[in-house]
Design an enzyme around this catalytic site. Structure first.
Site, PDB file in Angstrom:
ATOM      1  N   HIS A  11     -50.858 -45.604 -76.019  1.00  0.00           N
ATOM      2  CA  HIS A  11     -52.026 -46.477 -75.952  1.00  0.00           C
ATOM      3  C   HIS A  11     -51.916 -47.346 -74.701  1.00  0.00           C
ATOM      4  CE1 HIS A  11     -53.000 -46.160 -80.505  1.00  0.00           C
ATOM      5  NE2 HIS A  11     -53.788 -45.384 -79.804  1.00  0.00           N
ATOM      6  N   GLY A  57     -57.249 -39.905 -74.648  1.00  0.00           N
ATOM      7  CA  GLY A  57     -57.275 -40.028 -76.105  1.00  0.00           C
ATOM      8  C   GLY A  57     -58.665 -40.237 -76.680  1.00  0.00           C
ATOM      9  N   ASP A  62     -56.191 -36.706 -78.125  1.00  0.00           N
ATOM     10  CA  ASP A  62     -55.357 -36.749 -79.334  1.00  0.00           C
ATOM     11  C   ASP A  62     -55.632 -35.524 -80.199  1.00  0.00           C
ATOM     12  OD1 ASP A  62     -54.392 -39.280 -78.554  1.00  0.00           O
ATOM     13  OD2 ASP A  62     -55.954 -40.316 -79.681  1.00  0.00           O
ATOM     14  N   ASP A  82     -50.107 -48.661 -80.176  1.00  0.00           N
ATOM     15  CA  ASP A  82     -50.258 -50.118 -80.225  1.00  0.00           C
ATOM     16  C   ASP A  82     -50.693 -50.464 -81.642  1.00  0.00           C
ATOM     17  OD1 ASP A  82     -50.880 -52.775 -80.041  1.00  0.00           O
ATOM     18  OD2 ASP A  82     -52.399 -52.539 -78.480  1.00  0.00           O
ATOM     19  N   HIS A  89     -60.945 -44.544 -81.286  1.00  0.00           N
ATOM     20  CA  HIS A  89     -60.583 -43.178 -81.690  1.00  0.00           C
ATOM     21  C   HIS A  89     -59.523 -43.162 -82.794  1.00  0.00           C
ATOM     22  CE1 HIS A  89     -57.641 -44.261 -78.650  1.00  0.00           C
ATOM     23  NE2 HIS A  89     -56.888 -43.253 -79.022  1.00  0.00           N
ATOM     24  N   ASP A  92     -59.009 -40.042 -84.856  1.00  0.00           N
ATOM     25  CA  ASP A  92     -58.243 -38.983 -84.189  1.00  0.00           C
ATOM     26  C   ASP A  92     -56.745 -39.261 -84.273  1.00  0.00           C
ATOM     27  OD1 ASP A  92     -60.556 -37.667 -83.475  1.00  0.00           O
ATOM     28  OD2 ASP A  92     -60.582 -38.442 -81.428  1.00  0.00           O
ATOM     29  N   ARG A  98     -51.402 -37.066 -89.473  1.00  0.00           N
ATOM     30  CA  ARG A  98     -51.473 -36.192 -90.651  1.00  0.00           C
ATOM     31  C   ARG A  98     -51.039 -34.774 -90.293  1.00  0.00           C
ATOM     32  NH1 ARG A  98     -55.060 -32.755 -92.469  1.00  0.00           N
ATOM     33  NH2 ARG A  98     -56.698 -33.433 -91.040  1.00  0.00           N
TER      34      ARG A  98
END
Length: 129
Positions: A11, A57, A62, A82, A89, A92, A98
Site C-alpha cells: 500500500h 492495486g 491485486d 496499511d 479496493h 480486492d 481469501r
C-alpha cells in the site's frame, strides 16, 4: 533459470518499507521471478531488480495476482498492507487474502514474516543465503 515466482505488493504508506525490505534481501530476490502491482513494481525496479508489473492495486492488480495464486503460479506473496488506512479496493484485498487461504499460498503482510517466507523459499529451492 529462475523457477520460483513471488508477488510483491505494498500500500502507498508502506512502499518505502517494501523498497527497504527488497534492498535488505536483494541476494535472495535476484534469484526469483518477481511480480508486483504497478506502482509497487516501479519502486522495486529502482533497486535494479527485474520485475513484471501488473496493474496498480486499485485498477485490478491485486485481482491479477490473486488469479496467479489460484492458478498455482506463485510460491508466495509479500503484501505490506496499511492496516490503518481505508482503501477503495478493499474487496480486492480481501479476495486476495481469501485466495491465499483457499489455495494454501504463503502470504506475509509484514517484514518479519516476509523475511521467514523468503528464507523458507530459499532453503527449499537451494538458494544461497
Amino acid at each position: 533459470m529462475k523457477t520460483h515466482t513471488i508477488a510483491l505488493i505494498a500500500h502507498d504508506g508502506r512502499k518505502a518499507e517494501m523498497v527497504g525490505f527488497v534492498k535488505d534481501h536483494y541476494d535472495i530476490l535476484k534469484e526469483m521471478n518477481l511480480i508486483a502491482t504497478g506502482t509497487t513494481g516501479s519502486y522495486i525496479q529502482q533497486t535494479g531488480l527485474e520485475v513484471t508489473r501488473k496493474l496498480s492495486g486499485p485498477q485490478g492488480g491485486d485481482a491479477q495476482i490473486a488469479a496467479m495464486a489460484a492458478e498455482g503460479l506463485l510460491k508466495g506473496i509479500i503484501f505490506f498492507r496499511d492496516p490503518l488506512g481505508k482503501h477503495a479496493h478493499e474487496p480486492d484485498v480481501q479476495m486476495l487474502l481469501r485466495i491465499c487461504d483457499v489455495h494454501n499460498v504463503p502470504l506475509a503482510t509484514n517484514p518479519a514474516t516476509a523475511k521467514y517466507l523468503l528464507l523458507g523459499i530459499a532453503k527449499e529451492e537451494g538458494i544461497e543465503v
